[in-house]
Motif scaffolding. Structure first.
Motif, PDB file in Angstrom:
ATOM      1  N   UNK A 293      -4.068  -2.937   5.816  1.00 21.17           N
ATOM      2  CA  UNK A 293      -5.040  -3.028   4.738  1.00 21.17           C
ATOM      3  C   UNK A 293      -4.284  -3.519   3.518  1.00 21.17           C
ATOM      4  N   UNK A 294      -4.484  -4.766   3.164  1.00 23.99           N
ATOM      5  CA  UNK A 294      -3.791  -5.367   2.021  1.00 23.99           C
ATOM      6  C   UNK A 294      -2.290  -5.080   2.061  1.00 23.99           C
ATOM      7  N   UNK A 295      -1.687  -5.234   3.244  1.00 24.54           N
ATOM      8  CA  UNK A 295      -0.249  -5.061   3.384  1.00 24.54           C
ATOM      9  C   UNK A 295       0.213  -3.644   3.691  1.00 24.54           C
ATOM     10  N   UNK A 296      -0.674  -2.679   3.700  1.00 23.73           N
ATOM     11  CA  UNK A 296      -0.333  -1.303   4.072  1.00 23.73           C
ATOM     12  C   UNK A 296      -0.659  -1.136   5.551  1.00 23.73           C
TER      13      UNK A 296
ATOM     14  N   UNK B 210      -6.294   0.940  -4.140  1.00 23.64           N
ATOM     15  CA  UNK B 210      -7.588   0.742  -4.810  1.00 23.64           C
ATOM     16  C   UNK B 210      -8.730   0.812  -3.801  1.00 23.64           C
ATOM     17  N   UNK B 211      -8.549   0.245  -2.607  1.00 24.14           N
ATOM     18  CA  UNK B 211      -9.581   0.287  -1.574  1.00 24.14           C
ATOM     19  C   UNK B 211      -9.771   1.702  -1.022  1.00 24.14           C
ATOM     20  N   UNK B 212      -8.702   2.485  -1.001  1.00 27.86           N
ATOM     21  CA  UNK B 212      -8.734   3.853  -0.481  1.00 27.86           C
ATOM     22  C   UNK B 212      -9.333   4.821  -1.487  1.00 27.86           C
TER      23      UNK B 212
ATOM     24  N   UNK C  86       0.287   7.475  -3.277  1.00 26.05           N
ATOM     25  CA  UNK C  86       0.106   6.199  -3.972  1.00 26.05           C
ATOM     26  C   UNK C  86       1.306   5.266  -3.835  1.00 26.05           C
ATOM     27  N   UNK C  87       2.558   5.759  -3.962  1.00 28.24           N
ATOM     28  CA  UNK C  87       3.694   4.838  -3.841  1.00 28.24           C
ATOM     29  C   UNK C  87       3.840   4.192  -2.464  1.00 28.24           C
ATOM     30  N   UNK C  88       3.196   4.760  -1.447  1.00 32.46           N
ATOM     31  CA  UNK C  88       3.314   4.241  -0.087  1.00 32.46           C
ATOM     32  C   UNK C  88       2.291   3.149   0.222  1.00 32.46           C
ATOM     33  N   UNK C  89       1.290   3.017  -0.620  1.00 32.62           N
ATOM     34  CA  UNK C  89       0.256   1.994  -0.480  1.00 32.62           C
ATOM     35  C   UNK C  89       0.609   0.778  -1.323  1.00 32.62           C
ATOM     36  N   UNK C  90       0.127  -0.381  -0.913  1.00 33.23           N
ATOM     37  CA  UNK C  90       0.141  -1.510  -1.840  1.00 33.23           C
ATOM     38  C   UNK C  90      -0.908  -1.199  -2.907  1.00 33.23           C
TER      39      UNK C  90
ATOM     40  N   UNK D  50     -19.631   4.941  15.210  1.00 34.94           N
ATOM     41  CA  UNK D  50     -19.800   5.398  13.840  1.00 34.94           C
ATOM     42  C   UNK D  50     -18.408   5.415  13.222  1.00 34.94           C
ATOM     43  N   UNK D  51     -18.218   4.564  12.213  1.00 33.26           N
ATOM     44  CA  UNK D  51     -16.916   4.404  11.564  1.00 33.26           C
ATOM     45  C   UNK D  51     -16.785   5.426  10.440  1.00 33.26           C
ATOM     46  N   UNK D  52     -15.753   6.255  10.531  1.00 31.65           N
ATOM     47  CA  UNK D  52     -15.482   7.306   9.550  1.00 31.65           C
ATOM     48  C   UNK D  52     -14.574   6.724   8.479  1.00 31.65           C
ATOM     49  N   UNK D  53     -14.957   6.908   7.208  1.00 34.73           N
ATOM     50  CA  UNK D  53     -14.125   6.387   6.125  1.00 34.73           C
ATOM     51  C   UNK D  53     -14.256   7.284   4.902  1.00 34.73           C
ATOM     52  N   UNK D  54     -13.358   7.057   3.961  1.00 37.49           N
ATOM     53  CA  UNK D  54     -13.437   7.755   2.693  1.00 37.49           C
ATOM     54  C   UNK D  54     -13.368   9.262   2.817  1.00 37.49           C
ATOM     55  N   UNK D  55     -12.492   9.759   3.693  1.00 41.91           N
ATOM     56  CA  UNK D  55     -12.368  11.203   3.854  1.00 41.91           C
ATOM     57  C   UNK D  55     -11.220  11.707   3.005  1.00 41.91           C
ATOM     58  N   UNK D  56     -11.484  12.750   2.242  1.00 35.09           N
ATOM     59  CA  UNK D  56     -10.445  13.371   1.437  1.00 35.09           C
ATOM     60  C   UNK D  56     -10.844  14.777   1.047  1.00 35.09           C
ATOM     61  N   UNK D  57      -9.832  15.628   0.895  1.00 36.31           N
ATOM     62  CA  UNK D  57     -10.021  17.009   0.465  1.00 36.31           C
ATOM     63  C   UNK D  57      -9.026  17.268  -0.652  1.00 36.31           C
TER      64      UNK D  57
END
Length: 165
Positions: free
Chosen positions: A137-140, A31-33, A22-26, A71-78
């Protein structure tokens, strides 16, 4: 395949999976991630969303959006507690299979340079860096990675070893 009622749990997985970064993102990029349950429900209207479960609990997720021949891959998390079990590879394989079945020619994704573990997974799975955008992405900072989808008869299983993410 995720169900609408999975949306809050998917949102929780993404929040937990990205919390350490989180500290590395704007603020806007984070919020978008890490979309809310309501935003996840909207994403489900845009393309498929999958979940990985362990003992009946959602521990991983990935989504995809059709973009022409890609095919755009997004929203991946474990979840951090489920890492190292091969879930990332299984999620990517699910997306690859869906892309192949839909006739897409490649998978694409955007990631941030500080997600080293995810980048290593993508590279092991055959993704390569591309000069394509977006580059932020929003400055990141972001960069794009792509993987060509081979025919069913070619060897696409090369470098992925379960449990190595």
């Amino acid at each position: 395949m995720a169900e609408l009622e999975d949306a809050p749990a998917i949102a929780a997985v993404l929040r937990e999976a990205f919390a350490e970064y989180r500290p590395l993102y704007t603020q806007e990029a984070y919020a978008a991630t890490t979309p809310t349950g309501e935003q996840i429900e909207c994403r489900m209207q845009e393309g498929p969303v999958w979940v990985a479960t362990k003992a009946g609990t959602i521990v991983g997720t990935v989504a995809a959006v059709h973009r022409g021949q890609d095919l755009y891959v997004r929203g991946m998390g474990v979840l951090s507690t489920a890492r190292g079990l091969g879930i990332g590879e299984l999620l990517l394989e699910t997306v690859r299979s869906a892309g192949m079945a839909a006739g897409h020619r490649r998978l694409i994704l955007s990631t941030t340079p500080f997600l080293a573990r995810a980048i290593r997974l993508y590279e092991r799975y055959g993704f390569i860096r591309s000069e394509e955008g977006p580059h932020e992405l929003f400055g990141t900072p972001l960069f794009t990675m792509s993987k060509r989808l081979e025919s069913e008869h070619s060897d696409t299983s090369a470098a992925v070893q379960p449990g190595s993410d």
